[in-house]
Design a protein around this motif. Structure first.
Motif, short mmCIF file in Angstrom:
data_model
loop_
_atom_site.label_atom_id
_atom_site.label_comp_id
_atom_site.label_asym_id
_atom_site.label_seq_id
_atom_site.Cartn_x
_atom_site.Cartn_y
_atom_site.Cartn_z
N LEU A 144 33.82 -26.88 18.44
CA LEU A 144 33.77 -25.81 19.43
C LEU A 144 34.30 -24.50 18.84
CD1 LEU A 144 34.91 -27.63 22.70
CD2 LEU A 144 32.58 -26.97 22.05
N ALA A 145 35.32 -24.61 18.02
CA ALA A 145 35.86 -23.41 17.36
C ALA A 145 34.82 -22.79 16.44
CB ALA A 145 37.13 -23.76 16.60
N ASP A 146 34.08 -23.64 15.73
CA ASP A 146 33.00 -23.15 14.86
C ASP A 146 31.93 -22.41 15.67
OD1 ASP A 146 34.15 -24.13 12.58
OD2 ASP A 146 33.01 -26.01 12.60
N LEU A 147 31.75 -22.85 16.92
CA LEU A 147 30.75 -22.23 17.79
C LEU A 147 31.31 -21.01 18.52
CD1 LEU A 147 29.13 -25.46 19.30
CD2 LEU A 147 28.15 -23.93 17.57
N GLY A 148 32.59 -20.71 18.29
CA GLY A 148 33.18 -19.52 18.89
C GLY A 148 33.96 -19.75 20.16
N PHE A 149 34.24 -21.02 20.49
CA PHE A 149 34.97 -21.33 21.72
C PHE A 149 36.39 -21.78 21.39
CE2 PHE A 149 30.50 -22.25 22.76
CZ PHE A 149 30.32 -21.41 23.85
N GLN A 150 37.37 -21.03 21.90
CA GLN A 150 38.77 -21.41 21.77
C GLN A 150 39.19 -22.05 23.10
OE1 GLN A 150 40.19 -21.22 18.82
NE2 GLN A 150 38.36 -20.19 18.01
N MET A 164 26.64 -14.17 16.84
CA MET A 164 25.99 -15.32 17.47
C MET A 164 26.73 -15.76 18.72
SD MET A 164 23.19 -16.86 16.81
CE MET A 164 22.44 -17.83 18.11
N ASN A 165 28.05 -15.77 18.66
CA ASN A 165 28.82 -16.18 19.83
C ASN A 165 28.59 -15.21 20.99
OD1 ASN A 165 30.79 -17.64 21.38
ND2 ASN A 165 32.26 -16.03 20.89
N LEU A 166 28.60 -13.92 20.71
CA LEU A 166 28.37 -12.93 21.76
C LEU A 166 26.96 -13.07 22.35
CD1 LEU A 166 30.03 -9.51 20.98
CD2 LEU A 166 29.58 -10.44 23.23
N SER A 167 26.01 -13.35 21.49
CA SER A 167 24.64 -13.55 21.96
C SER A 167 24.57 -14.70 22.95
CB SER A 167 23.70 -13.82 20.77
OG SER A 167 22.42 -14.20 21.21
N LEU A 170 26.51 -28.75 23.08
CA LEU A 170 27.93 -28.45 23.25
C LEU A 170 28.13 -27.12 23.97
CD1 LEU A 170 29.31 -29.62 19.79
CD2 LEU A 170 29.43 -30.82 21.97
N VAL A 171 27.31 -26.13 23.62
CA VAL A 171 27.40 -24.83 24.30
C VAL A 171 27.12 -25.01 25.79
CG1 VAL A 171 26.35 -22.54 24.52
CG2 VAL A 171 26.82 -23.49 22.26
N ALA A 172 26.10 -25.81 26.10
CA ALA A 172 25.77 -26.07 27.50
C ALA A 172 26.90 -26.79 28.22
CB ALA A 172 24.48 -26.89 27.59
N LEU A 173 27.55 -27.74 27.54
CA LEU A 173 28.67 -28.46 28.14
C LEU A 173 29.83 -27.53 28.48
CD1 LEU A 173 29.06 -31.80 26.11
CD2 LEU A 173 28.30 -31.52 28.46
N VAL A 174 30.16 -26.63 27.56
CA VAL A 174 31.26 -25.69 27.80
C VAL A 174 30.93 -24.80 28.99
CG1 VAL A 174 32.56 -23.76 26.85
CG2 VAL A 174 32.00 -25.71 25.40
N THR A 175 29.70 -24.34 29.04
CA THR A 175 29.28 -23.47 30.15
C THR A 175 29.34 -24.21 31.47
OG1 THR A 175 27.79 -22.32 28.63
CG2 THR A 175 27.45 -21.96 30.98
N GLU A 176 28.83 -25.43 31.47
CA GLU A 176 28.81 -26.24 32.68
C GLU A 176 30.24 -26.52 33.17
OE1 GLU A 176 26.45 -28.74 35.42
OE2 GLU A 176 25.93 -27.24 33.94
N THR A 177 31.12 -26.80 32.23
CA THR A 177 32.51 -27.06 32.60
C THR A 177 33.17 -25.83 33.20
OG1 THR A 177 32.68 -28.68 30.79
CG2 THR A 177 34.73 -27.88 31.72
#
Length: 521
Positions: free
Chosen positions: A347-353, A273-276, A381-388
């Motif tokens: 974020l860790a659960d979503l694959g972001f360290q 899922m994270n890679l997707s 949250l995924v969108a926020l990480v990407t935007e950042t």
């Protein structure tokens, strides 16, 4: 070790070509850093072979393949080469730093492709033998492909495959280049080659399918049942036209239906899922909601009968567990009262360290968003990480202020941009608010890029949902994509347009001298 001689008959190798065939999808071009990130994730997930690129294509492709090779830990790193000594030598120069390297060379063998190359059957045989031999002199691991194999005469296909094996190929890939075949034919083709070609028992047969008729996954699995022991695929099925076989589909099909397909892969499916998400973000190709395995609706149930069944026993309507592909269901509800620790855990659960600095940047944006939204979803949250991450880059153009005026008397945009640190402002009109905003950007930063795609989708439900906007631009054959998200659709649109322009500047810098870049941008 081969499919027929190995003691581990059930092992199927996963060959990922997201960074090569997937990136060839128009508009899916990735930056150097994005390729390295995806390669590292593929390696960590357990992909057996990563086709990192086409080294002869450009200096940028060569540099990416070379660095991926140097950083590889477990995966074989493969470079693609046409049937040319120059291509093959360049591919070897790129992959030779890998702990395990592979050269993949190919030539079109169907009548249509032979007409293009103007080679007779005998001349092509000689070329295949010479180029595979060249590759084998560099590298013990050589893969060879007869492009458009499914439309090649069967007798001639056997002949060219035998030639490649005699010249030293260790993997023979059978590509359905235009998505032409069907499952029964795909299986028959592999079975025929294994039975008729001398030396077939000494090599691994692979399958490479495209999805033009919607049968890529079925065709790949049929080939495996017939004796193929390597599947070529991409994350999210990314690829030219209708795409390639989707990695997540074949891997999960083999896992879920192991009762009728007794084969295994080395893939850690919890990382799918994270890679997707990462591939969707960097390519600018969002995953369709009803996409198998990784689509947003893959584990959602709206029908009353389905909901009742799932509540009583999840297996009534779910053949996979969400956690099998990396979807976690923890009980942390994110909102404006959530702290940094909760955000880091989520974020860790979503694959972001995230590092402390990265977390601080995301946290500030998270709090701002929480003031505007009642509920923060995973997609937010995924969108926020990407935007950042996008704005953390050293971007030449940044939005300082945007004001949109809409009404029956017309639409206008008042915009201030910082261009290489210098602030400039303008007011522009347009046929609509988005057109006005884009016209304002173009007035402050003149360019000749053409808008090829403007796409808006809501990340979640509700009137306070963030909008994700994708913008694709084309200039002199170079295609770039920009993405942004915001609860203000007009601001997200302007951000995505500016993000695309920043990506275009990066592409210009890779192909033109620095002083010329400054002059045109």
């Amino acid at each position: 070790m081969t499919a027929t001689a190995s003691a581990d008959q059930a092992r199927v190798l996963i060959f990922d070509t997201t960074l090569r065939d997937g990136e060839q999808s128009p508009g899916a071009t990735m930056t150097h850093e994005e390729k390295l990130e995806i390669a590292a994730l593929l390696d960590e997930m357990g992909v057996d072979v990563i086709e990192a690129g086409f080294p002869i294509a450009s200096e940028g492709d060569f540099a990416a393949v070379s660095e991926i090779a140097k950083n590889a830990r477990n995966s074989v790193i493969c470079g693609l080469a046409r049937a040319s000594f120059t291509d093959i030598d360049r591919a070897w120069e790129a992959v030779k730093h890998a702990p395990r390297a592979r050269i993949h060379t190919f030539i079109g063998t169907s009548p249509l492709h032979r007409d293009i190359t103007r080679l007779t059957q005998d001349e092509m045989i000689d070329k295949i033998h010479a180029t595979v031999t060249r590759a084998r002199n560099h590298c013990e691991d050589v893969q060879w492909s007869p492009m458009d194999a499914t439309r090649t005469e069967r007798d001639y296909l056997c002949r060219v495959v035998e030639t490649a094996i005699k010249a030293g190929a260790t993997t023979i890939n059978i590509p359905d280049t235009v998505g032409y075949t069907a499952p029964r034919e795909s299986a028959e083709l592999i079975r025929m080659l294994l039975e008729r070609v001398p030396g077939a028992d000494r090599v691994i047969f692979a399958t490479h399918c495209h999805n033009d008729l919607g049968m890529a996954t079925a065709n790949s699995l049929a080939a495996v049942e017939a004796g193929a022991r390597q599947i070529e695929c991409t994350i999210n099925g990314l690829g030219e036209r209708a795409g390639n076989t989707a990695l997540e589909e074949v891997v999960m099909a083999l896992k879920v239906r192991n009762d009728i397909m007794p084969y295994r892969t080395g893939i850690d499916t919890t990382k799918i899922m994270n890679l997707s998400r990462v591939v969707a973000q960097v390519s600018g190709f969002p995953v369709q909601f009803n996409k198998a395995v990784v689509g947003k609706n893959a584990f959602l149930h709206e029908s009353g009968i389905h909901q009742d069944g799932v509540l009583k026993n999840v297996e009534t309507f779910e053949i996979m567990k969400p956690e099998d592909i990396g979807l976690t269901a923890n009980n942390i509800a994110m909102g404006k009262h959530s702290g940094r620790a909760a955000l880091r855990t989520k974020l860790a659960d979503l694959g972001f360290q995230t590092s402390d600095n990265q977390l601080n940047d995301v946290f500030v944006r998270f709090k701002a968003l929480a003031d505007r939204k009642k509920e923060i979803f995973d997609e937010d949250l995924v969108a926020l990480v990407t935007e950042t991450a996008n704005e953390a880059a050293d971007e030449a153009i940044q939005i300082r202020r945007l004001r949109i005026v809409c009404g029956t008397e017309g639409q206008s945009a008042e915009l201030t941009l910082a261009i290489r640190g210098e602030e400039k402002s303008v007011e522009a009109t347009g046929d609509g608010p988005v057109d006005a905003a884009f016209n304002a950007v173009k007035a402050l930063f003149p360019h000749q890029a053409r808008l090829k795609l403007y796409q808006v989708s809501a990340i979640t439900a509700g009137t306070d949902a963030q909008a994700t906007v994708s913008v694709r631009l084309e200039e002199d054959g170079k295609i770039v994509t920009g993405q942004a998200a915001d609860t203000d659709t007009m601001l997200a649109s302007a951000k995505a347009y500016v993000n695309a322009l920043n990506n275009l500047i990066v592409r210009r810098q890779k192909t033109k001298p620095e002083e010329e870049v400054r002059a045109v941008s």
